[in-house]
Scaffold this active site. Structure first.
Site, PDB file in Angstrom:
ATOM      1  N   SER A  77       6.129  -3.182  -2.239  1.00 13.54           N
ATOM      2  CA  SER A  77       5.691  -2.016  -1.467  1.00 13.54           C
ATOM      3  C   SER A  77       6.919  -1.384  -0.832  1.00 13.54           C
ATOM      4  CB  SER A  77       4.724  -2.488  -0.367  1.00 13.54           C
ATOM      5  OG  SER A  77       4.539  -1.461   0.596  1.00 13.54           O
ATOM      6  N   TYR A 112       2.089  -7.918   6.454  1.00 16.93           N
ATOM      7  CA  TYR A 112       2.065  -7.272   5.136  1.00 16.93           C
ATOM      8  C   TYR A 112       3.490  -6.932   4.704  1.00 16.93           C
ATOM      9  CZ  TYR A 112       0.920  -3.834   1.491  1.00 16.93           C
ATOM     10  OH  TYR A 112       0.840  -3.148   0.305  1.00 16.93           O
TER      11      TYR A 112
HETATM   12  P1  NAP Z   1      -7.365  -2.786  -3.004  1.00 20.69           P
HETATM   13  O1  NAP Z   1      -8.019  -1.595  -3.567  1.00 20.69           O
HETATM   14  O2  NAP Z   1      -7.720  -3.270  -1.645  1.00 20.69           O
HETATM   15  O3  NAP Z   1      -7.531  -3.978  -4.065  1.00 20.69           O
HETATM   16  C1  NAP Z   1      -7.034  -5.249  -3.767  1.00 20.69           C
HETATM   17  C2  NAP Z   1      -7.606  -6.215  -4.755  1.00 20.69           C
HETATM   18  O4  NAP Z   1      -7.144  -7.539  -4.397  1.00 20.69           O
HETATM   19  C3  NAP Z   1      -9.130  -6.256  -4.730  1.00 20.69           C
HETATM   20  O5  NAP Z   1      -9.606  -6.371  -6.040  1.00 20.69           O
HETATM   21  C4  NAP Z   1      -9.407  -7.523  -3.950  1.00 20.69           C
HETATM   22  O6  NAP Z   1     -10.634  -8.134  -4.254  1.00 20.69           O
HETATM   23  C5  NAP Z   1      -8.262  -8.404  -4.399  1.00 20.69           C
HETATM   24  N1  NAP Z   1      -8.081  -9.543  -3.510  1.00 20.69           N
HETATM   25  C6  NAP Z   1      -7.778  -9.534  -2.191  1.00 20.69           C
HETATM   26  N2  NAP Z   1      -7.749 -10.780  -1.712  1.00 20.69           N
HETATM   27  C7  NAP Z   1      -8.024 -11.605  -2.749  1.00 20.69           C
HETATM   28  C8  NAP Z   1      -8.161 -13.005  -2.882  1.00 20.69           C
HETATM   29  N3  NAP Z   1      -8.033 -13.834  -1.835  1.00 20.69           N
HETATM   30  N4  NAP Z   1      -8.449 -13.514  -4.097  1.00 20.69           N
HETATM   31  C9  NAP Z   1      -8.604 -12.704  -5.156  1.00 20.69           C
HETATM   32  N5  NAP Z   1      -8.508 -11.362  -5.109  1.00 20.69           N
HETATM   33  C10 NAP Z   1      -8.224 -10.826  -3.897  1.00 20.69           C
HETATM   34  O7  NAP Z   1      -5.780  -2.590  -2.960  1.00 20.69           O
HETATM   35  P2  NAP Z   1      -4.774  -1.790  -3.916  1.00 20.69           P
HETATM   36  O8  NAP Z   1      -4.337  -0.601  -3.183  1.00 20.69           O
HETATM   37  O9  NAP Z   1      -5.334  -1.674  -5.280  1.00 20.69           O
HETATM   38  O10 NAP Z   1      -3.539  -2.805  -3.903  1.00 20.69           O
HETATM   39  C11 NAP Z   1      -3.147  -3.579  -5.028  1.00 20.69           C
HETATM   40  C12 NAP Z   1      -1.755  -4.096  -4.764  1.00 20.69           C
HETATM   41  O11 NAP Z   1      -0.849  -2.989  -4.626  1.00 20.69           O
HETATM   42  C13 NAP Z   1      -1.620  -4.893  -3.478  1.00 20.69           C
HETATM   43  O12 NAP Z   1      -0.730  -5.980  -3.672  1.00 20.69           O
HETATM   44  C14 NAP Z   1      -1.027  -3.913  -2.495  1.00 20.69           C
HETATM   45  O13 NAP Z   1      -0.320  -4.547  -1.462  1.00 20.69           O
HETATM   46  C15 NAP Z   1      -0.131  -3.108  -3.401  1.00 20.69           C
HETATM   47  N6  NAP Z   1       0.229  -1.761  -2.926  1.00 20.69           N
HETATM   48  C16 NAP Z   1      -0.697  -0.782  -2.841  1.00 20.69           C
HETATM   49  C17 NAP Z   1      -0.319   0.500  -2.431  1.00 20.69           C
HETATM   50  C18 NAP Z   1      -1.301   1.636  -2.323  1.00 20.69           C
HETATM   51  O14 NAP Z   1      -0.918   2.733  -1.857  1.00 20.69           O
HETATM   52  N7  NAP Z   1      -2.560   1.459  -2.712  1.00 20.69           N
HETATM   53  C19 NAP Z   1       1.027   0.760  -2.116  1.00 20.69           C
HETATM   54  C20 NAP Z   1       1.959  -0.275  -2.210  1.00 20.69           C
HETATM   55  C21 NAP Z   1       1.543  -1.537  -2.634  1.00 20.69           C
HETATM   56  P3  NAP Z   1     -11.997  -7.678  -3.497  1.00 20.69           P
HETATM   57  O15 NAP Z   1     -12.202  -6.235  -3.866  1.00 20.69           O
HETATM   58  O16 NAP Z   1     -13.002  -8.587  -4.058  1.00 20.69           O
HETATM   59  O17 NAP Z   1     -11.735  -7.848  -2.042  1.00 20.69           O
END
Ligand code: NAP
Length: 257
Positions: A160, A173
């Site tokens: 990130s 985080y």
């Molecule tokens: P999101 O929509 O909240 O999705 C996160 C996913 O991780 C969900 O499918 C969630 O499952 C799963 N998860 C969380 N805890 C878990 C656990 N204990 N065991 C198994 N699965 C788990 O987030 P996202 O934005 O797609 O983020 C994906 C990655 O990108 C993350 O690592 C995040 O830090 C990174 N990121 C995102 C952004 C952004 O702008 N979106 C920017 C930088 C980095 P549930 O739905 O079942 O809870």
């Protein structure tokens, strides 16, 4: 030096991942769901790992409806999983496929957006476990399957912007993402020159997902790239065009001009 444009504009051939087995964590929502769908659309058998089965089923249905290749639902809560659970995961993959060609460590949680002086210890521990320690343990357990890949496995960790430059109120985080960057550099150095196995990080950049909406409630999501928009970078790192790329932290979005 790898150009950012090459990655963000990567046009993957449709058969890029044919005959490959790719595991995506957090495949039920957000970026993980989009990456899983993109992998299936490019020929992979995708192992959909996550903790909410209904969401994984939804991703599965979307892959099937698009005529994608095989997908398999693999329920796992990486925060609560023990080392025995991770070892069993590897044993199941070994017995069913004999190898794993790609691992996308994508699942993550946000934790609190609050000053460190008020940060709750239990939340701190959950974030570090989910975003860092569990990903290390899962990857370590899956190494025998990854090393059995005949194409050279690609391992991706998710970083990130706040894992590269500290930012106020991002707490555990940000710390977990800094640690992911260090984990990738350390592990990549250990596998350098040992065949085609490679370990890299991706910074997705601001992406329209539930996590982003929680972090920035006042933001208009329409101004953001969708999770599908950023999948070229993941496909690039998972396919043969990234052979030899190891220990890098890449951006999935072009820098804003
Ligand atoms: P999101 O929509 O909240 O999705 C996160 C996913 O991780 C969900 O499918 C969630 O499952 C799963 N998860 C969380 N805890 C878990 C656990 N204990 N065991 C198994 N699965 C788990 O987030 P996202 O934005 O797609 O983020 C994906 C990655 O990108 C993350 O690592 C995040 O830090 C990174 N990121 C995102 C952004 C952004 O702008 N979106 C920017 C930088 C980095 P549930 O739905 O079942 O809870």
């Amino acid at each position: 030096m790898l150009s950012n444009e090459k990655i963000t504009n990567y046009a993957a051939p449709l058969d890029l991942l044919a005959d490959r087995v790719i595991l995506v964590t957090g495949a039920g929502d957000g970026i993980g769901r989009a990456v899983a769908r993109a992998c299936a659309a490019h020929g992979a058998t995708v192992l959909l790992a996550g903790r909410t089965i209904a969401k994984l089923e939804d991703t599965y249905d979307a892959i099937a409806a698009a005529g994608g290749c095989d997908a398999i639902i693999c329920p796992i809560d990486i925060e609560g999983a023990t080392s025995d659970d991770f070892q069993q995961f590897n044993a199941d993959i070994e017995s069913q496929f004999g190898h794993l060609d790609g691992l996308v460590n994508n699942a993550g949680i946000l934790g609190q957006r609050t000053p460190l002086s008020h940060y709750k210890t239990d939340v701190w521990e959950r974030v570090i476990k989910t975003n860092l320690s569990a990903q290390f343990e899962l990857t370590q357990a899956l190494m025998p399957s990854l090393q059995a890949s005949s194409t050279g496995a690609s391992i991706i960790f998710t970083s990130s912007g706040v894992g590269r430059k500290g930012r106020a109120f991002w707490g555990a985080y940000a710390v977990s993402k800094f640690a992911v960057e260090g984990l990738v550099q350390t592990w990549a150095a250990e596998v350098e020159g040992m065949g085609a196995l490679r370990i890299n990080a991706i910074n997705p950049g601001a992406t329209r997902t539930q996590m982003r909406a929680t972090a920035y409630p006042a933001e208009n999501p329409e101004t953001l790239k969708t999770a599908t928009d950023i999948t070229p970078a993941y496909l690039y790192l998972l396919g043969d065009d990234s052979l030899g790329i190891n220990g890098q932290s890449l951006d999935a979005q072009a820098a804003k001009k």
